[in-house]
Design a protein around this motif. Structure first.
Motif, PDB file in Angstrom:
ATOM      1  N   VAL A   1      -9.498  -2.325  13.998  1.00 58.70           N
ATOM      2  CA  VAL A   1     -10.192  -1.049  14.140  1.00 58.70           C
ATOM      3  C   VAL A   1     -10.179  -0.610  15.606  1.00 58.70           C
ATOM      4  CG1 VAL A   1     -12.417   0.113  13.937  1.00 58.70           C
ATOM      5  CG2 VAL A   1     -11.630  -1.365  12.101  1.00 58.70           C
TER       6      VAL A   1
ATOM      7  N   ALA B   1      -6.810   0.794  16.377  1.00 62.66           N
ATOM      8  CA  ALA B   1      -6.605   2.093  15.726  1.00 62.66           C
ATOM      9  C   ALA B   1      -7.359   3.191  16.470  1.00 62.66           C
ATOM     10  CB  ALA B   1      -7.065   2.026  14.270  1.00 62.66           C
ATOM     11  N   LEU B   2      -8.578   2.876  16.941  1.00 61.29           N
ATOM     12  CA  LEU B   2      -9.358   3.871  17.678  1.00 61.29           C
ATOM     13  C   LEU B   2      -8.684   4.204  19.009  1.00 61.29           C
ATOM     14  CD1 LEU B   2     -13.008   2.668  16.930  1.00 61.29           C
ATOM     15  CD2 LEU B   2     -11.949   4.791  16.156  1.00 61.29           C
TER      16      LEU B   2
ATOM     17  N   LEU C   1      -5.948   6.554  18.383  1.00 59.43           N
ATOM     18  CA  LEU C   1      -6.430   7.915  18.111  1.00 59.43           C
ATOM     19  C   LEU C   1      -6.977   8.598  19.363  1.00 59.43           C
ATOM     20  CD1 LEU C   1      -8.337   7.669  14.712  1.00 59.43           C
ATOM     21  CD2 LEU C   1      -6.308   9.024  15.211  1.00 59.43           C
TER      22      LEU C   1
ATOM     23  N   PHE D   1      -9.558   7.283  21.420  1.00 63.50           N
ATOM     24  CA  PHE D   1     -10.900   6.843  21.831  1.00 63.50           C
ATOM     25  C   PHE D   1     -10.761   5.675  22.811  1.00 63.50           C
ATOM     26  CE2 PHE D   1     -11.591   8.730  17.609  1.00 63.50           C
ATOM     27  CZ  PHE D   1     -12.581   9.644  17.910  1.00 63.50           C
TER      28      PHE D   1
ATOM     29  N   ALA E   1     -12.458   4.817  25.342  1.00 67.82           N
ATOM     30  CA  ALA E   1     -13.687   4.220  25.873  1.00 67.82           C
ATOM     31  C   ALA E   1     -14.196   3.057  25.017  1.00 67.82           C
ATOM     32  CB  ALA E   1     -14.778   5.286  25.990  1.00 67.82           C
ATOM     33  N   VAL E   2     -13.587   2.865  23.837  1.00 62.96           N
ATOM     34  CA  VAL E   2     -14.064   1.801  22.951  1.00 62.96           C
ATOM     35  C   VAL E   2     -13.663   0.440  23.500  1.00 62.96           C
ATOM     36  CG1 VAL E   2     -13.862   0.802  20.658  1.00 62.96           C
ATOM     37  CG2 VAL E   2     -14.015   3.270  20.931  1.00 62.96           C
ATOM     38  N   ALA E   3     -14.644  -0.437  23.717  1.00 64.19           N
ATOM     39  CA  ALA E   3     -14.360  -1.750  24.285  1.00 64.19           C
ATOM     40  C   ALA E   3     -14.186  -2.800  23.192  1.00 64.19           C
ATOM     41  CB  ALA E   3     -15.484  -2.156  25.223  1.00 64.19           C
TER      42      ALA E   3
END
Lengths: 85, 85
Positions: A24, A27-28, A31, A33, A35-37
């Motif tokens: 996930v 995938a983020l 897309l 994103f 900033a997702v750690a």
């Protein structure tokens, strides 16, 4: 006997690989994103059960988790909420 | 930028069949938990993300749910908690 709605979170034990969470996260990033750690993916169960009081409902759900719902080797669970309905 | 831990619940939309929940209910009855009336099984995601503030973190996760994490036809999601870490 009253009816209670008990919410449970079952998550991969800390330190164990979480391949679904890794997938996930990737995938983020793809897309946009950036900033997702980190992402952890677990299960969210809502159990409606009859019990004498909230304490009994929580104890009963705790036993269900131990005996059936959570894998004691790879997963941790926590009772998130006990609500009378 | 600060780091936030955002918890999300993704659950089958109300009124839709939840075969996994039905299976868990039946298994609990077989194990002797006769008081269980209903079980719903969803996903519990914990997303660690960087954002300017809690509102921005929640908005960003909401967009992730819409674009990737939740199936808009069959699932509902709710942001359960936004915690600065």
């Amino acid at each position: 006997m009253k009816r209670f709605r008990v919410s449970v979170h079952i998550v991969p034990r800390k330190g164990l690989l979480d391949p679904q969470g890794k997938a996930v996260t990737d995938a983020l990033h793809t897309l946009g994103f950036a900033a997702v750690a980190d992402v952890h993916v677990g299960r969210h169960l809502v159990i409606e059960t009859d019990a004498a009081d909230a304490k009994a409902a929580e104890g009963s759900v705790r036993e269900m988790c131990t005996r059936l719902l959570a894998n004691p080797v790879t997963e941790d669970f926590e009772i998130a909420a006990v609500v009378a309905t």
